[in-house]
Motif scaffolding. Structure first.
Motif, mmCIF file in Angstrom:
data_model
loop_
_atom_site.group_PDB
_atom_site.id
_atom_site.type_symbol
_atom_site.label_atom_id
_atom_site.label_comp_id
_atom_site.label_asym_id
_atom_site.label_seq_id
_atom_site.Cartn_x
_atom_site.Cartn_y
_atom_site.Cartn_z
ATOM 1 N N GLN A 1 0.741 -1.470 -0.125
ATOM 2 C CA GLN A 1 0.177 0.263 0.059
ATOM 3 C C GLN A 1 0.644 1.449 0.019
ATOM 4 O O GLN A 1 0.202 2.495 -0.032
ATOM 5 N N LEU A 2 2.071 1.196 0.647
ATOM 6 C CA LEU A 2 2.385 2.160 0.837
ATOM 7 C C LEU A 2 3.798 2.467 -0.752
ATOM 8 O O LEU A 2 3.308 3.946 -0.889
ATOM 9 N N TRP A 3 3.951 1.802 -1.564
ATOM 10 C CA TRP A 3 4.602 2.085 -2.840
ATOM 11 C C TRP A 3 3.699 2.295 -3.547
ATOM 12 O O TRP A 3 4.205 2.118 -5.402
ATOM 13 N N SER A 4 2.036 1.754 -3.597
ATOM 14 C CA SER A 4 1.718 1.263 -5.156
ATOM 15 C C SER A 4 0.226 2.390 -4.973
ATOM 16 O O SER A 4 -0.161 2.862 -4.374
ATOM 17 N N PRO A 5 0.593 2.722 -6.374
ATOM 18 C CA PRO A 5 1.095 3.351 -7.069
ATOM 19 C C PRO A 5 2.580 3.248 -6.851
ATOM 20 O O PRO A 5 2.808 4.623 -6.157
ATOM 21 N N ASN A 6 3.857 3.864 -7.603
ATOM 22 C CA ASN A 6 5.165 3.893 -7.308
ATOM 23 C C ASN A 6 4.503 6.466 -7.207
ATOM 24 O O ASN A 6 4.073 6.462 -8.087
ATOM 25 N N PRO A 7 5.077 6.271 -6.348
ATOM 26 C CA PRO A 7 5.234 7.599 -5.607
ATOM 27 C C PRO A 7 6.033 8.503 -6.382
ATOM 28 O O PRO A 7 5.885 9.755 -6.757
ATOM 29 N N ARG A 8 7.241 8.378 -7.044
ATOM 30 C CA ARG A 8 7.603 8.941 -8.148
ATOM 31 C C ARG A 8 7.046 9.140 -9.133
ATOM 32 O O ARG A 8 7.201 10.524 -9.785
ATOM 33 N N LEU A 9 6.510 7.959 -9.763
ATOM 34 C CA LEU A 9 6.137 8.139 -10.930
ATOM 35 C C LEU A 9 4.743 8.855 -10.618
ATOM 36 O O LEU A 9 4.161 9.566 -11.456
ATOM 37 N N VAL A 10 3.723 8.753 -9.570
ATOM 38 C CA VAL A 10 2.951 10.010 -9.372
ATOM 39 C C VAL A 10 2.952 11.468 -9.253
ATOM 40 O O VAL A 10 2.736 12.031 -9.976
ATOM 41 N N SER A 11 4.543 11.791 -8.812
ATOM 42 C CA SER A 11 4.922 12.843 -8.780
ATOM 43 C C SER A 11 5.474 13.451 -10.200
ATOM 44 O O SER A 11 4.661 14.001 -10.524
ATOM 45 N N GLU A 12 5.818 12.711 -10.889
ATOM 46 C CA GLU A 12 6.813 12.620 -12.081
ATOM 47 C C GLU A 12 4.823 13.191 -13.099
ATOM 48 O O GLU A 12 4.921 13.735 -14.195
ATOM 49 N N LYS A 13 4.162 12.348 -12.895
ATOM 50 C CA LYS A 13 2.974 12.412 -14.063
ATOM 51 C C LYS A 13 1.269 13.752 -13.690
ATOM 52 O O LYS A 13 1.294 14.511 -13.782
ATOM 53 N N PHE A 14 1.731 13.872 -12.030
ATOM 54 C CA PHE A 14 0.278 14.810 -11.627
ATOM 55 C C PHE A 14 0.727 15.909 -11.166
ATOM 56 O O PHE A 14 0.051 16.474 -10.624
ATOM 57 N N MET A 15 2.194 16.275 -10.687
ATOM 58 C CA MET A 15 2.746 16.510 -10.289
ATOM 59 C C MET A 15 3.748 18.069 -10.782
ATOM 60 O O MET A 15 3.847 19.265 -10.349
ATOM 61 N N ALA A 16 4.358 17.270 -11.933
ATOM 62 C CA ALA A 16 5.538 17.727 -12.022
ATOM 63 C C ALA A 16 5.233 19.804 -12.503
ATOM 64 O O ALA A 16 3.854 18.945 -14.045
ATOM 65 N N ARG A 17 5.440 20.738 -12.762
ATOM 66 C CA ARG A 17 4.763 21.870 -13.458
ATOM 67 C C ARG A 17 6.115 21.788 -14.791
ATOM 68 O O ARG A 17 7.239 21.240 -15.240
ATOM 69 N N LYS A 18 4.982 21.862 -16.171
ATOM 70 C CA LYS A 18 6.313 21.669 -17.411
ATOM 71 C C LYS A 18 6.562 22.804 -17.950
ATOM 72 O O LYS A 18 5.960 23.822 -16.986
ATOM 73 N N ASP A 19 7.609 22.757 -18.821
ATOM 74 C CA ASP A 19 8.749 23.456 -18.494
ATOM 75 C C ASP A 19 7.298 24.927 -19.195
ATOM 76 O O ASP A 19 6.604 25.168 -20.295
ATOM 77 N N GLY A 20 7.128 26.033 -18.643
ATOM 78 C CA GLY A 20 6.901 27.342 -19.201
ATOM 79 C C GLY A 20 5.033 27.420 -19.007
ATOM 80 O O GLY A 20 4.158 28.214 -19.283
ATOM 81 N N GLY A 21 4.812 26.157 -17.963
ATOM 82 C CA GLY A 21 3.812 26.199 -17.669
ATOM 83 C C GLY A 21 3.466 26.516 -16.451
ATOM 84 O O GLY A 21 1.993 25.567 -15.647
ATOM 85 N N PHE A 22 3.927 27.605 -15.435
ATOM 86 C CA PHE A 22 3.112 28.074 -15.056
ATOM 87 C C PHE A 22 2.262 28.372 -14.409
ATOM 88 O O PHE A 22 1.357 29.146 -15.351
ATOM 89 N N ILE A 23 0.780 27.628 -13.779
ATOM 90 C CA ILE A 23 -0.760 28.198 -13.604
ATOM 91 C C ILE A 23 -1.356 29.081 -12.294
ATOM 92 O O ILE A 23 -0.683 28.598 -10.866
#
Length: 512
Positions: free
Chosen positions: A47-69
């Motif tokens: 439960q702690l590692w699924s799905p991979n927390p780094r993958l979650v960060s990459e997919k749903f938290m990373a701000r795209k270049d020039g993508g400040f909202i």
């Protein structure tokens, strides 16, 4: 109570804030729960590692270049104020004796070494499923009286020590150039200006009390000034929907409702249970997306644009960098008043926070940290979280996203088609906002759930009739015209004509 002075003063560890419940809210007292314990168990490894927390960060938290909202209904001072408050409210004790978590990387992902994260120390005395809060941190003092006395110095009038240079007074530094204050983790230029502002306010209160009570000791003056200053900070943060002006005219409208009139002057109703902040409350305050990529600086008097600086260059020991370059405190406050923070939504964590180099020598991805900490501390996943709050839980990813098919597809891919696995933080960022709201309906429900002579006559009057605008104008009179033309200190200020020449997204965006 061994030390009677805390009947009339604030203890650094927050003991005796309530004389009836002396340990309520003090350092070392565990955080509470909004949810029944059976819904907040410590996770299994899967439960702690699924799905991979780094993958979650990459997919749903990373701000795209020039993508400040940007969040155009607030200003950057509001984001700064929220951090100024929350890091004073709660802090988890870490288990530095146990091996840290080594966060696994998804296939194809790289990192400088290993992503490590200290574990939260368990509160084994009560229940091994729970975690322990190491308590309260003070803004201009520390969590013990000894440490507070060291920070205070020997001023006979109870004043806090401030250093000075050509730009004004500021928080002094230790031998390693770290700010000498009660809690200086996560330090950046916003903490510099707000700590300094209320240190100045503390010292002017000391002047008032010395004049009115000439026979008081320095400790007596310090203690009452601290008490009044903290009450003022609390009032600024919690004042209700009716606003200060109306309340000054007609008094407190409702004696029982904080929703109508705010907390100051309200009654105390604990329903037989000592008050505490909760783990769920901590979880919805994970709002790092408020942090922008850059700050545009302007001159306060005429509004002339000065420079733009990446925020990562204004952190930790570099927090005084603008002041050293000749930008004044007034310039900083004006700039924070017209810059936007980030919107609380997906893909809006600044990327420097996802590769954060901290003074302790560690590298951290704060997006990954937020996911792991929520899971480790037993925060239910999004759908369960909503059901416990008696809110409708979505049955499909498209229902969660309000019909955003692309986002629904991404969520389904990362969470293996199981909507019950969606993390509360990700789900809250993915749900459509109610018109006029700056944060999710899910988070709002937690905010709603959570939501005399001791001060001396002069102190009580100061709290009742002082606003954040008054404080800013008192020390930085060049802000007066701007603030008098601004409706709210924490929404974008009236912008000076010369500032309008700057066209960057930091101060210019389509209103949302």
């Amino acid at each position: 109570m061994k030390d009677k002075r805390f009947q009339m003063a604030r203890n650094s560890d927050s003991m005796f804030n309530s004389l009836e419940l002396p340990r309520m809210g003090c350092t070392g007292i565990r955080l509470g729960r909004n949810f029944p314990r059976e819904h907040c168990q410590k996770p299994t490894d899967e439960q702690l590692w699924s799905p991979n927390p780094r993958l979650v960060s990459e997919k749903f938290m990373a701000r795209k270049d020039g993508g400040f909202i940007p969040a155009t209904t607030l200003n950057l001072l509001a984001a700064a104020w929220i951090q100024f408050q929350t890091y004073d409210w709660f802090n988890h004790e870490l288990d530095l004796e146990d091996q840290p978590y080594y966060i696994p990387l998804p296939p194809g992902h790289s990192w400088q070494g290993k992503i490590t994260l200290p574990k939260t120390k368990l509160d084994n005395i009560l229940d091994p499923s729970d975690v322990k809060c190491s308590g309260y941190k003070n803004i201009n003092s520390a969590s013990t009286e000894e440490a507070t006395h060291e920070l205070r110095g020997l001023d006979p009038d109870g004043k806090l020590e401030l250093a000075e240079n050509s730009t004004g007074a500021f928080i002094p530094r230790d031998k390693d150039s770290n700010p000498r204050t009660g809690f200086n983790d996560n330090w950046w230029v916003s903490m510099e200006i707000l700590h300094t502002l209320f240190a100045l306010e503390h010292n002017i209160l000391c002047n008032i009390f010395r004049k009115v009570y000439p026979n008081w000791t320095g400790d007596q003056i310090f203690n009452i000034a601290r008490l009044v200053n903290y009450a003022l900070i609390a009032k600024i943060h919690t004042w209700g929907l009716t606003g200060e002006r109306l309340t000054k005219i007609v008094g407190r409208i409702s004696k029982r409702s904080e929703i109508i009139s705010g907390i100051p002057g309200s009654g105390v109703y604990h329903d037989g249970i000592p008050f505490s902040l909760t783990e769920e409350f901590v979880s919805v305050y994970r709002i790092h997306s408020l942090i922008p990529d850059n700050i545009a600086f302007f001159e306060a008097k005429h509004g002339k644009y000065q420079t733009i600086t990446p925020l990562e260059d204004l952190t930790f020991k570099n927090a005084q960098k603008p002041l050293e370059s000749g930008i004044s405190f007034a310039d900083l406050f004006y700039s924070f008043g017209i810059n936007y923070p980030g919107a609380i939504t997906n893909n809006n964590y600044p990327n420097f926070l996802r590769d954060l180099h901290t003074p302790d020598g560690l590298y951290r991805d704060i997006g990954t940290v937020d996911i792991v900490c929520n899971r480790e501390r037993g925060i239910p996943r999004y759908c369960a979280f909503r059901r416990i709050l008696r809110m409708k839980a979505p049955k499909t990813f498209e229902e969660l996203t309000g019909g955003n098919k692309e986002l629904a597809k991404q969520l389904s891919e990362v969470y293996n088609g199981d909507i019950e696995l969606v993390d509360t933080l990700v789900g809250s960022h993915s749900e459509p906002l109610i018109p006029g709201f700056g944060f999710s309906e899910t988070a709002f429900h937690i905010f709603i759930v959570m939501n005399t002579e001791t001060y001396t006559k002069e102190g009580f009057h100061w709290v009742q009739y002082t606003t954040i605008k008054d404080i800013l104008i008192r020390y930085f009179p060049e802000l007066e015209d701007t603030l008098k033309n601004s409706k709210n200190t924490f929404t974008p200020w009236a912008i000076k004509s010369e500032s309008k020449n700057y066209q960057g997204i930091e101060t210019n965006a389509k209103k949302t």
